[in-house]
Design a protein around this motif. Structure first.
Motif, short mmCIF file in Angstrom:
data_model
loop_
_atom_site.label_atom_id
_atom_site.label_comp_id
_atom_site.label_asym_id
_atom_site.label_seq_id
_atom_site.Cartn_x
_atom_site.Cartn_y
_atom_site.Cartn_z
N SER A 1 -36.01 30.06 64.92
CA SER A 1 -36.50 28.69 64.66
C SER A 1 -37.93 28.50 65.18
O SER A 1 -38.71 27.79 64.53
N PHE A 2 -38.29 29.09 66.30
CA PHE A 2 -39.65 28.95 66.82
C PHE A 2 -40.65 29.58 65.85
O PHE A 2 -41.64 28.96 65.46
N GLU A 3 -40.40 30.82 65.47
CA GLU A 3 -41.33 31.54 64.58
C GLU A 3 -41.45 30.85 63.24
O GLU A 3 -42.55 30.70 62.70
N LEU A 4 -40.34 30.42 62.69
CA LEU A 4 -40.36 29.70 61.41
C LEU A 4 -41.08 28.36 61.56
O LEU A 4 -41.86 27.95 60.69
N GLY A 5 -40.86 27.68 62.69
CA GLY A 5 -41.56 26.43 62.96
C GLY A 5 -43.06 26.62 63.04
O GLY A 5 -43.84 25.82 62.51
N MET A 6 -43.50 27.69 63.72
CA MET A 6 -44.94 27.97 63.79
C MET A 6 -45.50 28.25 62.41
O MET A 6 -46.56 27.74 62.05
N GLN A 7 -44.78 29.04 61.62
CA GLN A 7 -45.24 29.35 60.27
C GLN A 7 -45.34 28.08 59.43
O GLN A 7 -46.29 27.90 58.67
N ASN A 8 -44.40 27.18 59.57
CA ASN A 8 -44.42 25.93 58.81
C ASN A 8 -45.60 25.05 59.21
O ASN A 8 -46.16 24.35 58.37
N ILE A 9 -45.99 25.08 60.47
CA ILE A 9 -47.11 24.26 60.93
C ILE A 9 -48.44 24.83 60.48
O ILE A 9 -49.30 24.11 59.97
N VAL A 10 -48.65 26.13 60.67
CA VAL A 10 -49.96 26.73 60.39
C VAL A 10 -50.11 27.24 58.96
O VAL A 10 -51.21 27.46 58.49
N GLY A 11 -49.00 27.45 58.27
CA GLY A 11 -49.04 27.96 56.91
C GLY A 11 -48.68 29.44 56.88
O GLY A 11 -49.08 30.21 57.75
#
Length: 181
Positions: A70-80
């Motif tokens: 969830s952290f890695e996916l969340g970061m990807q969702n924020i930065v693209g």
């Protein structure tokens, strides 16, 4: 109450920045972590890529997943997607449950201190932080943008190496602490 004190000292971030954000959801434990100004990583990445297109614009190391991305996916969702080069390190085989939409490289090894063994009794493989950075070709990076570590006690053996001048500077260190010595 003791629960309120625990929550105050352990759930909320112990830093202040203009846009601190819990990335990856609101749960406790594995997964979500507090990050300072994660939206700025996109701008930093674009600027760095313009200066040198042969190097990653943004790098995230995530040590310990326990199968929760969830952290890695969340970061990807924020930065693209594709903005940051995301590396996940866990000696267990959770790559099978890594979400398809997550653009990250999974490494089946743990992080160890310089004076520790490279394998354990279970056959798990460990590399030092310096070895890991060298293996990924990141020795010449100025910074690693986010270093998230949740490794069930390895933080105590490795923390001295996080600030070693021979490795890229960690812009943000997100650490979950377990059983202090």
């Amino acid at each position: 109450s003791p629960y309120a004190r625990w929550y105050y000292h352990n759930y909320e971030p112990n830093f202040t920045c203009q846009f601190e954000r819990r990335v990856g959801g609101n749960g406790n434990g594995d997964g979500p972590k507090w990050v300072c100004d994660p939206h700025r990583l996109r701008d930093n990445s674009i600027s760095r890529k313009a200066k040198n297109p042969d190097k990653p614009g943004c790098v995230i190391y995530s040590v310990g997943s326990n199968g929760d991305f969830s952290f890695e996916l969340g970061m990807q969702n924020i930065v693209g997607k594709g903005t940051c080069e995301i590396h996940i390190f866990d000696m267990d085989h959770y790559e099978e449950v890594k979400p398809q939409e997550l653009d990250a490289t999974y490494h089946t090894w743990g992080i160890r201190a310089e004076n520790e063994r490279a394998t354990d009794k279970s056959g798990h493989v460990y590399y030092t932080l310096k070895e890991t950075i060298a293996m990924l070709g990141h020795n010449d990076l100025e910074i690693i943008d986010v270093f998230k570590i949740d490794c069930e006690k390895c933080e105590w053996a490795t923390f001295n190496e996080w600030l070693d001048p021979a490795i890229p500077m960690f812009q943000q260190i997100l650490v979950e602490i377990h059983k202090p010595p």
